[in-house]
Enzyme design. Structure first.
Site, short mmCIF file in Angstrom:
data_model
loop_
_atom_site.label_atom_id
_atom_site.label_comp_id
_atom_site.label_asym_id
_atom_site.label_seq_id
_atom_site.Cartn_x
_atom_site.Cartn_y
_atom_site.Cartn_z
CB ALA A 226 5.42 6.88 2.88
N GLY B 7 0.59 -1.01 -0.28
CA GLY B 7 0.15 0.16 -0.25
C GLY B 7 0.76 1.27 -0.27
CB CYS B 8 0.24 4.50 -1.29
SG CYS B 8 -1.62 5.33 -0.13
CE1 TYR B 9 -1.64 8.13 4.29
CE2 TYR B 9 -3.05 6.76 3.14
CZ TYR B 9 -3.26 7.40 3.75
OH TYR B 9 -3.66 9.19 3.76
#
Lengths: 342, 342, 342, 342
Positions: B150, B145-147
């Site tokens: 990061a 996932g994106c979060y």
């Protein structure tokens, strides 16, 4: 009443003008400036044409003594040097800068890297967190910072009621770019900030000691906090998200009860218990502070959210609220705007 | 090689097209859709006129079997049901949705509120955090996932080296609005989001278990985390700010040494030791992840910051990076863009 | 006085609420809706919590008859069908939609592609361009469109005084996205509009006949105009740039004299003669229309610029101005806001 | 080939770096600066860390002579003075500024208010509107301005084929703020421009004579035009909307046929015949120019729309296209990006 604004060309000053324009008790507004004396205010700011078509005035002790209230909305390091020289027995001063907020001027030097105001003058200033401080009799008000206002209003009831563990407080705040003021720089340049969210002054922001001092004053607790500031690509608004462990046996209901205890009679604090989204545009253009809290059963930690308009509740609006309270006007006089949601 | 995209009309799909268009090993891109079969892709998206002027194709087992790699970029609950039916011995699948990431399908149901993929198919999928996972031999990749991307890239070296106390982790993430996809709603309406930063899904975001699972997998530690998500008014970008107590005796130098140990040879992770500001537009349009860390001596806590482009490193870019690694291409093939700072 | 709003959930309705909230003559505001009866208004719009915590009401002839003024702010095709049924001898109606503006209902059908209001009812409606129309005695006001307001206020003095050649008028208008209303669509989706300026409805916009009709009514001239509309990525604001040949012997001084003749006593029109830049944020949040004109000696053509806030002077603000004029209140009552420049 | 950039720190320079980075014929890029010699480029622009970690170089005749192509991307008044001094027999110069575009240096002084380049040097420069100019043999290219590129590409086929009446041309252009460059000012300050669309330099923009000169050069017609420029709150993009009377007997089909005649073989011009909306984000980040035209039967006038990315087709991209054409490379080399629609 006659009011004056020192630093009218800054954003805090502009916002004071916007709000005071419709304040029923204000009969005149004198606009002072330390740098643009004589300039026609509406020439510099054409949006004020027809409203403020007169020149900025020089700051003199005499001009100030004629006024009932003077707001100072100047960059750090200015009002702390200026006000001791122009103060008088009649005029009430409400300072929107950070110059008079920290009780110990050594802290000011440490965090602001500027020459502090004289300690004796700072001693006269009363911190004006409007929902928490009785300012009766004050002649000099240190109006709270934008971030501290958002943070403290949401945290103080929970800390004061001993519901959360403040010693592990993490506060993550995000602000619109107007908080950086009206002076152009690479950090406020349209093209370099429109598609950008950034963190800045990591663990070095000058609002850290202000928040710690206020927690000590109002909740009676002392500890260092972690506080971060982010710049988001919008004009106005602060959202502060805080995290702390819940004290044993405390429930989410207790948290909302604490807010109710302190804020049920406060017109500008709105508690949003059932919100699925809390957003800065809910309060845009107004003196409201919206608060939401959520307990995470998995971690036994609480997430606390508050939103304000940094230029209103975080600056000019709270300053006017303080004036209203000091002068015995209705607390909401001049501050009854409906949020500009769109 | 021949590649296909299921869910090409979504933003993950569009970004795959943008990046694969200049990938030297890709000879054809078949665009599939579950809802718009036959529609001319460039009619729906005029920015692709002259580039992709052919119709979207129906998803069939036969069409898919002819392809070397198929990317699925579909809303939650779609690929987990579809892929088991169309899988074959030849094609590699890289799934950009969350359907195959959580190892236990009961967790999927709890956090996604959708019907999970069959457990047996999930068991075949390998989590593809490209800098941390050796995916050799995998036929199905669950792209992170994106979060989580990061967050994990910035935290794993510090946790793995035992430099911070993960049990008290607070993660505060902010995302641009493209993370919400291409379906219009009040929550993505221009007027209601342009001057708005908001918090949403407080303590309920489906990326929480994904982050916890990955910390367990790569750092060998298990605990619940606090993770919050905010929507900021920009198109692209995630900034994740994490907070944790420093372990005894650890210095900021140790933290940067840990990053160096894990990332010195990794082309997409950039560590910015002396940054005074870390911003999402430093990585915009690219597969980079920039990381900065700061120790606060007052609190003995560490503030960890990372930025990515949610559509690239947080989705399509990492998916292509995974394809490159799986097929033995240069890891940066098709991903050598310079950030679009402005 | 008691007022009601039909279509309160739309942006025109929201803006009426924002402005009427501080109107000294308004004692109550009833919020009607055609689709969300019973819904708590502040639940739908949390920014109104504490301000409008009561349910939307159903539209009935009886409820409406108790009100002094009813504003209709509904999508095209609604009020034109509804109002003939609920009209009564007591209530004044001010319609913010386009349903009652075109005198010939055949034109309405041609340009709006909707069923028109009955011709007899349209005949009763008076077009309410506040600075140009004496509406004394009117019971039904057709409040002007946003684009026509910006365009007409800047053009009418020059046309009426025969200073420019209207038969060659080119009008190029640009609007913020709030003009598209509160219904989410691809054309108002944040991600697809934030870095986008577009042209739409080329030579087909329904405000074309409205502008032509008003030029005929107030300047006595009839010709087809060229009028284009662009969408720019901001919430509020319209800037209209118009071009026409100068009549023989006319000077720029003559043009400004014409504005002075018609607007010197008009509180909401500001003429900016020396502006080097004219911008929508000069009038944001207010009922002002700022106008600037420039003669190009090289081409003997004149460039005419006007800016308004499309939701205020272009909708709710002008509607309230019309109410003030009809009821004999000060024209600026409830409309004394200072522009929100930032 | 070895290329250099003078003015690398400006936005034109940054964009040249972004595009040239993936140009297969470019083996090295030397970054020059007139003001920041010795500064580490990635320190000034952290988004380039790991990509351009070397210092800016001083501009010397010797350093330049070693390069095959030098791009100058400097503010007005710089390259016109500098280039005559550093020119040599080997290096090709492509100037992105306006210093060499106007054939008569008196015009330059009139419109730019700067000291012009020597007439003899201007005489050597060839205007490089890539789709219209054969630059074979040129050693100095005057790369077209951003606005003129958008305007000319859309108008020239119609003028050249005598389909519209250019003597009544009205051109209304709107640009993103990156066109104002990287120097912060009130006019590019985030807070004062985010919710603002403005008109500036009314009838005084320095691109007016450039457009008129090119119409004379390529369409053989001479007349003064009306050309207006607006600033819209987005980073990139220009949309130019032009208006002219249709010549007798001409149809919309004829107009599209003219585009087809001149552009069918041109890879960067896309004609969108059936568009209901034409938007700058259709071409964002790329060298495309999208064109649409519509005939209004009511007025017998034509509305012509074109969109470009001002930093790419309007600056760096066209400069590279010119380099490609001069050196015999594929015209699209380094310019094959897919538009960043979101």
């Amino acid at each position: 009443m006659k009011v004056g604004i020192i630093g009218a060309t800054g954003y805090g000053g502009l916002e004071l003008i916007r709000l005071l324009h419709n304040h029923s008790k204000v009969e005149s507004i004198t606009l002072f400036t330390s740098s643009d004396e004589g300039a026609l205010f509406s020439a510099k700011y054409p949006h004020l044409k027809g409203l403020y078509d007169f020149p900025l005035e020089a700051i003199t002790k005499e001009a100030i003594a004629k006024l009932d209230v003077v707001f100072t909305s100047t960059p750090s390091g200015v009002s702390g040097q200026l006000l001791p020289d122009v103060a008088n027995a009649h005029t009430t001063f409400i300072d929107l800068s950070g110059d008079l907020r920290l009780k110990d001027i050594a802290d000011y030097e440490t965090w602001y890297h500027k020459k502090p105001a004289p300690q004796a003058f700072v001693d006269k200033a009363m911190y004006g967190l409007a929902e928490w401080q009785d300012t009766t009799g004050a002649k000099v008000i240190a109006n709270p910072g934008c971030y501290p206002t958002a943070v403290l209003l949401s945290l103080l009831p929970l800390l004061k009621e001993n519901l959360i563990d403040g010693s592990q407080l993490i506060i993550d705040a995000k602000s619109g770019i107007s908080g950086s003021g009206n002076k152009p720089s690479q950090g406020t340049h349209f093209t370099e900030n429109t598609e950008a969210t950034s963190i800045y002054k990591v663990n070095k922001h000058q609002h850290i000691p202000e928040i710690e001092q206020a927690i000590a004053m109002y909740a009676g607790e002392s500890y260092p906090i972690t506080f971060s500031t982010h710049l988001v690509p919008m004009i106005r608004g602060i959202i502060a998200t805080s995290y702390a462990p819940l004290k044993d046996g405390v429930t989410e209901t207790d948290l909302y009860a604490a807010y109710d205890k302190y804020y049920a009679q406060k017109p500008f604090v709105r508690v949003l218990q059932d919100a699925t989204r809390v957003s800065t545009n809910q309060v845009r253009g107004t003196n409201f502070c919206d608060i939401h809290v959520n307990v995470d059963a998995r971690t036994n930690r609480v997430t606390i959210v508050s939103v304000i308009d940094n230029l209103v509740k975080g600056a000019a609006g709270q300053a006017i609220q303080n004036m209203n309270l000091l002068f015995g006007y209705d607390e909401t006089e001049g501050l009854t705007q409906v949020p500009i949601f769109i």
